[in-house]
Design a protein around this motif. Sequence first.
Motif, PDB file in Angstrom:
ATOM      1  N   PHE A 133      -5.295   4.522   4.718  1.00  0.00           N
ATOM      2  CA  PHE A 133      -4.871   3.288   4.861  1.00  0.00           C
ATOM      3  C   PHE A 133      -5.664   2.638   6.000  1.00  0.00           C
ATOM      4  CE2 PHE A 133      -2.542   0.118   8.006  1.00  0.00           C
ATOM      5  CZ  PHE A 133      -2.498  -0.972   6.763  1.00  0.00           C
ATOM      6  N   TRP A 134      -5.727   3.530   7.217  1.00  0.00           N
ATOM      7  CA  TRP A 134      -6.601   3.103   8.342  1.00  0.00           C
ATOM      8  C   TRP A 134      -8.129   2.895   7.862  1.00  0.00           C
ATOM      9  CZ3 TRP A 134     -10.590   6.007  10.609  1.00  0.00           C
ATOM     10  CH2 TRP A 134     -10.932   5.340  12.082  1.00  0.00           C
ATOM     11  N   GLN A 135      -8.554   3.801   6.952  1.00  0.00           N
ATOM     12  CA  GLN A 135     -10.073   3.606   6.539  1.00  0.00           C
ATOM     13  C   GLN A 135     -10.379   2.452   5.995  1.00  0.00           C
ATOM     14  OE1 GLN A 135     -10.528   7.311   4.373  1.00  0.00           O
ATOM     15  NE2 GLN A 135     -11.100   8.486   6.103  1.00  0.00           N
ATOM     16  N   GLN A 136      -9.217   2.266   4.949  1.00  0.00           N
ATOM     17  CA  GLN A 136      -9.246   0.883   4.302  1.00  0.00           C
ATOM     18  C   GLN A 136      -9.404  -0.338   5.211  1.00  0.00           C
ATOM     19  OE1 GLN A 136      -7.545   0.369   0.575  1.00  0.00           O
ATOM     20  NE2 GLN A 136      -7.375   2.699   0.002  1.00  0.00           N
ATOM     21  N   GLN A 137      -8.444  -0.161   6.236  1.00  0.00           N
ATOM     22  CA  GLN A 137      -8.289  -1.271   7.178  1.00  0.00           C
ATOM     23  C   GLN A 137      -9.450  -1.578   7.963  1.00  0.00           C
ATOM     24  OE1 GLN A 137      -5.908  -3.495   7.394  1.00  0.00           O
ATOM     25  NE2 GLN A 137      -6.166  -4.450   9.308  1.00  0.00           N
ATOM     26  N   ILE A 152       4.802  19.560   3.658  1.00  0.00           N
ATOM     27  CA  ILE A 152       4.037  18.624   2.825  1.00  0.00           C
ATOM     28  C   ILE A 152       4.260  17.281   2.482  1.00  0.00           C
ATOM     29  CG2 ILE A 152       3.520  18.804   0.333  1.00  0.00           C
ATOM     30  CD1 ILE A 152       4.093  21.569   0.289  1.00  0.00           C
ATOM     31  N   SER A 153       5.555  16.759   2.822  1.00  0.00           N
ATOM     32  CA  SER A 153       5.928  15.561   2.803  1.00  0.00           C
ATOM     33  C   SER A 153       5.166  14.566   3.806  1.00  0.00           C
ATOM     34  CB  SER A 153       7.107  15.295   2.658  1.00  0.00           C
ATOM     35  OG  SER A 153       7.753  15.848   1.614  1.00  0.00           O
ATOM     36  N   VAL A 154       5.258  15.203   5.058  1.00  0.00           N
ATOM     37  CA  VAL A 154       4.487  14.771   6.157  1.00  0.00           C
ATOM     38  C   VAL A 154       3.265  14.536   6.061  1.00  0.00           C
ATOM     39  CG1 VAL A 154       4.207  14.755   8.797  1.00  0.00           C
ATOM     40  CG2 VAL A 154       6.643  15.328   7.717  1.00  0.00           C
ATOM     41  N   GLY A 155       2.674  15.668   5.554  1.00  0.00           N
ATOM     42  CA  GLY A 155       1.004  15.641   5.291  1.00  0.00           C
ATOM     43  C   GLY A 155       0.707  14.544   4.197  1.00  0.00           C
ATOM     44  N   GLY A 156       1.670  14.618   3.295  1.00  0.00           N
ATOM     45  CA  GLY A 156       1.121  13.199   2.323  1.00  0.00           C
ATOM     46  C   GLY A 156       0.998  11.951   2.948  1.00  0.00           C
ATOM     47  N   ILE A 157       2.213  11.804   3.762  1.00  0.00           N
ATOM     48  CA  ILE A 157       2.412  10.383   4.321  1.00  0.00           C
ATOM     49  C   ILE A 157       0.962  10.471   5.519  1.00  0.00           C
ATOM     50  CG2 ILE A 157       3.672   9.248   6.081  1.00  0.00           C
ATOM     51  CD1 ILE A 157       6.206  10.635   4.716  1.00  0.00           C
ATOM     52  N   PHE A 158       0.724  11.411   5.989  1.00  0.00           N
ATOM     53  CA  PHE A 158      -0.573  11.368   6.970  1.00  0.00           C
ATOM     54  C   PHE A 158      -1.802  10.853   6.301  1.00  0.00           C
ATOM     55  CE2 PHE A 158      -4.013  13.580   8.997  1.00  0.00           C
ATOM     56  CZ  PHE A 158      -4.001  12.801  10.320  1.00  0.00           C
ATOM     57  N   ILE A 159      -1.967  11.716   5.181  1.00  0.00           N
ATOM     58  CA  ILE A 159      -3.224  11.304   4.418  1.00  0.00           C
ATOM     59  C   ILE A 159      -3.038   9.909   3.958  1.00  0.00           C
ATOM     60  CG2 ILE A 159      -4.508  11.728   2.196  1.00  0.00           C
ATOM     61  CD1 ILE A 159      -3.509  15.108   2.495  1.00  0.00           C
ATOM     62  N   THR A 160      -1.901   9.420   3.407  1.00  0.00           N
ATOM     63  CA  THR A 160      -1.931   8.186   3.040  1.00  0.00           C
ATOM     64  C   THR A 160      -2.213   7.295   4.343  1.00  0.00           C
ATOM     65  OG1 THR A 160      -0.166   8.799   1.396  1.00  0.00           O
ATOM     66  CG2 THR A 160      -0.279   6.366   1.875  1.00  0.00           C
ATOM     67  N   ALA A 161      -1.602   7.404   5.467  1.00  0.00           N
ATOM     68  CA  ALA A 161      -2.032   6.605   6.635  1.00  0.00           C
ATOM     69  C   ALA A 161      -3.558   6.561   7.052  1.00  0.00           C
ATOM     70  CB  ALA A 161      -1.133   6.960   7.845  1.00  0.00           C
ATOM     71  N   VAL A 162      -4.027   7.755   6.643  1.00  0.00           N
ATOM     72  CA  VAL A 162      -5.646   7.817   7.097  1.00  0.00           C
ATOM     73  C   VAL A 162      -6.159   7.074   6.244  1.00  0.00           C
ATOM     74  CG1 VAL A 162      -7.550   9.542   7.332  1.00  0.00           C
ATOM     75  CG2 VAL A 162      -5.492  10.027   8.451  1.00  0.00           C
ATOM     76  N   PHE A 171       0.907  -1.132   0.265  1.00  0.00           N
ATOM     77  CA  PHE A 171      -0.081   0.221   0.076  1.00  0.00           C
ATOM     78  C   PHE A 171       0.898   1.401   0.086  1.00  0.00           C
ATOM     79  CE2 PHE A 171      -2.429   3.358   2.134  1.00  0.00           C
ATOM     80  CZ  PHE A 171      -3.573   3.384   1.326  1.00  0.00           C
ATOM     81  N   PHE A 172       2.028   1.306   0.902  1.00  0.00           N
ATOM     82  CA  PHE A 172       2.663   2.717   1.107  1.00  0.00           C
ATOM     83  C   PHE A 172       3.774   2.620  -0.084  1.00  0.00           C
ATOM     84  CE2 PHE A 172       1.267   2.502   5.353  1.00  0.00           C
ATOM     85  CZ  PHE A 172       0.942   3.795   5.609  1.00  0.00           C
ATOM     86  N   TYR A 173       4.137   1.293  -0.721  1.00  0.00           N
ATOM     87  CA  TYR A 173       4.887   1.382  -1.693  1.00  0.00           C
ATOM     88  C   TYR A 173       4.346   2.055  -3.138  1.00  0.00           C
ATOM     89  CZ  TYR A 173       7.938  -0.463  -5.694  1.00  0.00           C
ATOM     90  OH  TYR A 173       8.759  -0.593  -6.736  1.00  0.00           O
ATOM     91  N   LYS A 174       2.893   1.753  -3.180  1.00  0.00           N
ATOM     92  CA  LYS A 174       2.198   2.661  -4.343  1.00  0.00           C
ATOM     93  C   LYS A 174       2.000   4.077  -3.690  1.00  0.00           C
ATOM     94  CE  LYS A 174      -0.486  -1.438  -5.957  1.00  0.00           C
ATOM     95  NZ  LYS A 174      -1.786  -1.875  -6.160  1.00  0.00           N
ATOM     96  N   ALA A 175       1.784   4.438  -2.721  1.00  0.00           N
ATOM     97  CA  ALA A 175       1.648   5.860  -2.315  1.00  0.00           C
ATOM     98  C   ALA A 175       3.036   6.681  -2.447  1.00  0.00           C
ATOM     99  CB  ALA A 175       1.255   5.870  -0.917  1.00  0.00           C
ATOM    100  N   ILE A 176       4.292   5.867  -2.293  1.00  0.00           N
ATOM    101  CA  ILE A 176       5.663   6.763  -2.404  1.00  0.00           C
ATOM    102  C   ILE A 176       5.727   7.641  -3.724  1.00  0.00           C
ATOM    103  CG2 ILE A 176       8.126   6.621  -2.648  1.00  0.00           C
ATOM    104  CD1 ILE A 176       7.795   4.532  -0.276  1.00  0.00           C
TER     105      ILE A 176
END
Length: 337
Positions: A107-111, A95-105, A67-72
């Motif tokens: 991921f959490w929703q999908q989980q 902005i990078s941290v924000g992108g990672i946070f959005i990606t994590a959120v 999942f994160f590999y596709k987000a990078i």
Amino acid sequence: MAVIYPPQLGKFAKLIVAECHMNQYPIILIPDPIVQAMNAVPLALNFTEPKPLPPSYKPQPIDVLRFFYKAIPIIIPFASITLIASRSIVITCYISVGGIFITAVNFWQQQMYYLRQLDRYEQEMRDYKSNLEGWKKRETQHKRQIAASQKPEKIKQYRYQIVKDIIIKTAPPEGRIVSTISQWIESKFYKILQQVFRDRIYSQLILQKSQSYQPYCIEISYFDKTTNLRIDIIIDTPYRDEIGEPENYEVLIQDNQRHQLFLEKGWIVVRFAEEQVVRWPQSCCRVIAEVINQIIGQPIPDTLTTVETLQPIQQWNEIEARQMAQVRYRDNYLTQR
């Protein structure tokens, strides 16, 4: 005994004749509905309840690394463009941290969605296993019931119940002739029958003909008040002794209205040759008892269980009856009088 389908009797009866010969006495006529009931078998219905189906799809867990590999590839180009545009490392980091946070959120929703789907799937699996277990029990119970219904005793009970439902509708006679039996053979056989079957033997009853004022006389009959089973008992003679004229030689002719009427009204007809009644009256009684046993399951009386099987006699035709009259064949057995 064998079942034969004589066309001259139409749809109203089957003919059952000893030793598979339809040209021998005794002749037993049974209404077609009763014969069908005597051969009926309980329906072995298939188990039609559909088998439960398992859940069609099992949710698959999310691969975190993938999942994160596709987000990078999305985050890095976006951060590079921001760095070039703003020339600020701090902003680029935010902005990078924000992108990672959005990606994590995301991921959490999908989980969370996956876990809900997994809970639903597991509940469906529990329901499926429970339903399948119940379905297997019902299928097994159905098979046992079918197997039990096909056992000889169950089939016999099934047939007797159908027969009883049929013969309860048998038409009663319209009356009785106030006289005694005139022929000595009939009179003697009537008394023997009374000794065996007691109060179920009747004489001189009448059954009205169709479209005629002249009724049929039933000299001897059997009647079971409990089941309403009625039997017309007939004695056939090859010729009239006083004039040698053939009599009753056409037992199964097509226009035999007597048989048709009795069978239509639900009566059993049993015809004996006169010689059988004179020589072997107890064996004739056993024939009647066997017919009763076959139809309604009533046990054969103990007094008849050791009686020999009735000797069959060839049914005569008109020419043979005249020949028998010429040699006075009846005298051969009437001397036992």
